[in-house]
Design a protein around this motif. Sequence first.
Motif, PDB file in Angstrom:
ATOM      1  N   ALA A 231      -4.028  -7.155   1.063  1.00 30.91           N
ATOM      2  CA  ALA A 231      -2.926  -6.051   0.550  1.00 30.91           C
ATOM      3  C   ALA A 231      -2.567  -5.369  -0.266  1.00 30.91           C
ATOM      4  CB  ALA A 231      -1.669  -6.884   0.655  1.00 30.91           C
ATOM      5  N   ALA A 232      -2.909  -5.600  -1.801  1.00 28.13           N
ATOM      6  CA  ALA A 232      -3.377  -5.355  -2.482  1.00 28.13           C
ATOM      7  C   ALA A 232      -3.506  -3.408  -2.464  1.00 28.13           C
ATOM      8  CB  ALA A 232      -3.420  -5.624  -3.505  1.00 28.13           C
ATOM      9  N   VAL A 233      -4.496  -3.577  -1.876  1.00 28.47           N
ATOM     10  CA  VAL A 233      -5.527  -2.516  -1.311  1.00 28.47           C
ATOM     11  C   VAL A 233      -4.743  -1.267  -0.633  1.00 28.47           C
ATOM     12  CG1 VAL A 233      -7.202  -0.808  -0.459  1.00 28.47           C
ATOM     13  CG2 VAL A 233      -7.839  -3.187  -1.680  1.00 28.47           C
ATOM     14  N   ALA A 234      -3.538  -2.056  -0.095  1.00 33.73           N
ATOM     15  CA  ALA A 234      -3.200  -1.138   1.208  1.00 33.73           C
ATOM     16  C   ALA A 234      -2.247  -0.382  -0.030  1.00 33.73           C
ATOM     17  CB  ALA A 234      -2.606  -1.814   1.989  1.00 33.73           C
ATOM     18  N   ILE A 235      -1.396  -0.791  -0.461  1.00 33.12           N
ATOM     19  CA  ILE A 235       0.024  -0.589  -1.589  1.00 33.12           C
ATOM     20  C   ILE A 235      -0.797   0.706  -2.713  1.00 33.12           C
ATOM     21  CG2 ILE A 235       1.720  -1.470  -3.279  1.00 33.12           C
ATOM     22  CD1 ILE A 235       1.818  -3.808  -1.845  1.00 33.12           C
ATOM     23  N   SER A 236      -2.361   0.032  -3.344  1.00 36.41           N
ATOM     24  CA  SER A 236      -3.161   0.904  -3.723  1.00 36.41           C
ATOM     25  C   SER A 236      -2.826   2.622  -3.330  1.00 36.41           C
ATOM     26  CB  SER A 236      -3.198   0.003  -4.792  1.00 36.41           C
ATOM     27  OG  SER A 236      -4.798   0.371  -3.989  1.00 36.41           O
ATOM     28  N   TYR A 237      -3.113   2.318  -1.758  1.00 36.99           N
ATOM     29  CA  TYR A 237      -3.669   3.812  -1.288  1.00 36.99           C
ATOM     30  C   TYR A 237      -1.396   4.414  -1.508  1.00 36.99           C
ATOM     31  CZ  TYR A 237      -8.409   2.098   0.687  1.00 36.99           C
ATOM     32  OH  TYR A 237      -9.334   1.568   0.817  1.00 36.99           O
TER      33      TYR A 237
END
Length: 645
Positions: free
Chosen positions: A389-395
């Motif tokens: 989820a954190a990776v997706a938000i960073s994108y």
Amino acid sequence: MLFYVTSRIFPGKTFVVVCDENDTIAHAKAHMLHILYELGRSDLQFRFRFKGEYLKDALTLKDYGVSDNCVVEFAPLAKPSAAISEMRRTSIYNRRHIGGDVITALEAEVKIFKKRETLLANLRVVLWVLGVATVCAAGTVYWYSFTWQSIFFLFGILKIPSFSRLGGFVGRTGLFQRRFAAIFSVMMLLNLLASVILAFVSSYIEIVDCYIEPGQLNTTAFDEGAFGGEEIGVFYGCKHQLWYSAIYFALHALVVFMAVVYSVKLWYNFKFEIGTYIEPRLIESKNIHKLLTDAASSRSKSQRNAAFELNNLAATSQDNKFKIVSEGGVQTLISLSLSTDEATQEYAVEALAELLTIPAIQDQFVEEGGLPKLMALLHAFNSDVVNEAAVAISYIAADNEAQREAIASHHGLEDLCHAVRSGDVDIMCSVAGTFLDLSMTAASRSAMVGTPTVAAALVQLSRCQHHETQRLALQTIELLALENSNYILTDRSLLASLLSIPKNSNDTKLWLLAAKIMMYFVENSEGCRGLVHADGMVEAFVEFGSSSDEMLQVVMSKIVLSMIEAKEHRSTLVNIGFHDVLTTLRTCVSDEGAWRNVEQAIVLFGSSIDVGMSRYHSARSLDSDGGKRSVQPHHPHRVKFATPD
């Protein structure tokens, strides 16, 4: 190369997979499927995990840094407890539904390799028969055929590959198996042609040319007494040898023909390798509509399998990403990401992260209300879900400036701060990158400055032992300080974190970022007082001052000059031994501007406090008595300040 595969599903077992670094993950999984076939668990769906990251089928081992002798984790599609119970049940569902194509491909490959074993075993038997026949060739009329038959036999028996379905090819002969099959086939065809010709010639002489007319007898060619002296057709004395030769070469041609058939079949069989059928089926595009239908079903297993397949499809190509979105897959994956099944939730979030690498999909995702639900996943108990989820938000934060304000609003910053408190390095790195991207936009930067928990989260990130996370956090703090310099003074633990950086890292880039942030402290009276009284300040400044980085030297010279210019702190600086910092800077600086700042600081330091002056003179005398100035450059135009009495 080879790597090892371990799994809690098979305690006490370590599997060895032999691959090339440029092989895809799907190819490596094909090897693992053959191992599972022997264990009777070929229906068990799984993924590989390396260094905490799940490996995508379409990428290569080299892409993930999997090298020789690495250890890769075998992760079943279900969680370990569910997978163990599933192993006790029938595999009919997997065979008829998800994964059926892969199992069919596996069975086809197994059949090919079993046939290869049989063909090689039969060819080896034929070769030994030819070896015996080679010895028998010496007794024929054409005894010289022994020479080429010996060469063909020795080539075949020495170069034939050794193969087993479980172990594969063994030895150097297995490196060029198709070349062997091609060369040996040509040899056997020539041998077959020679045997047929010699068998025909022997038969022709026996039937047609073995008799002569009466009166043309050659007494040297036969024994007249043996035929009672009658003048009839007389057979040559080599009668039995001709019969033997004809029969021998006829049978030899039959055996050689079998060798030709086996070698040609092997040449065709050798083109198949592990993964020839399986790999394309693992990577190929599935029926997305069917997968989304399965995802909408009430069966948790169907949802898990669908999320798994959608995740693999999203990682394969951009075309698949857009196909999933066009079929309404975004809403389906959002729903699956909120599933109570951890595996389903993890695969769905990972698939969403793959989709959100495309900026056009990010807009649709936010419009469909996916962002608040994605932020809510930062509170999940499963660290893998939080990480994805954190990776997706960073994108979204990195690629879509318009959506940064949306992330900063609706408690998004608090959700990110909560994720930081997990302490997971990967999560912290992703959140640190998101904070830096948010700080690039004025609106979201203002929101961050107005959120107290962000300051605490950034301090925690700056203490992380992962240098990239530290760098991102310090850059964010510097940008927020530009927005409001008082912001960084709200959390006193930040100063301790900055002063600990030289002790924990040798990266001068981090040192420079820390020094720039400390500039904001000395520009504020309260901040300067906190810096002067901070524990370990002198030791940290000595480390900072000993750096050869000119930019860092300039910043540190400005910091010490600003600290000494504040008269109320000079006595404290003398008492804590600040002269060590000045001595280090005077010795090491190479920048002209930094040198001027240090000399001015020395003058102010010595002119105001007698005690400080005496210590300064002690340091100067130590220098003149043999103290080393290892880094001091030569400046002919350097200004020397007079020392007041």
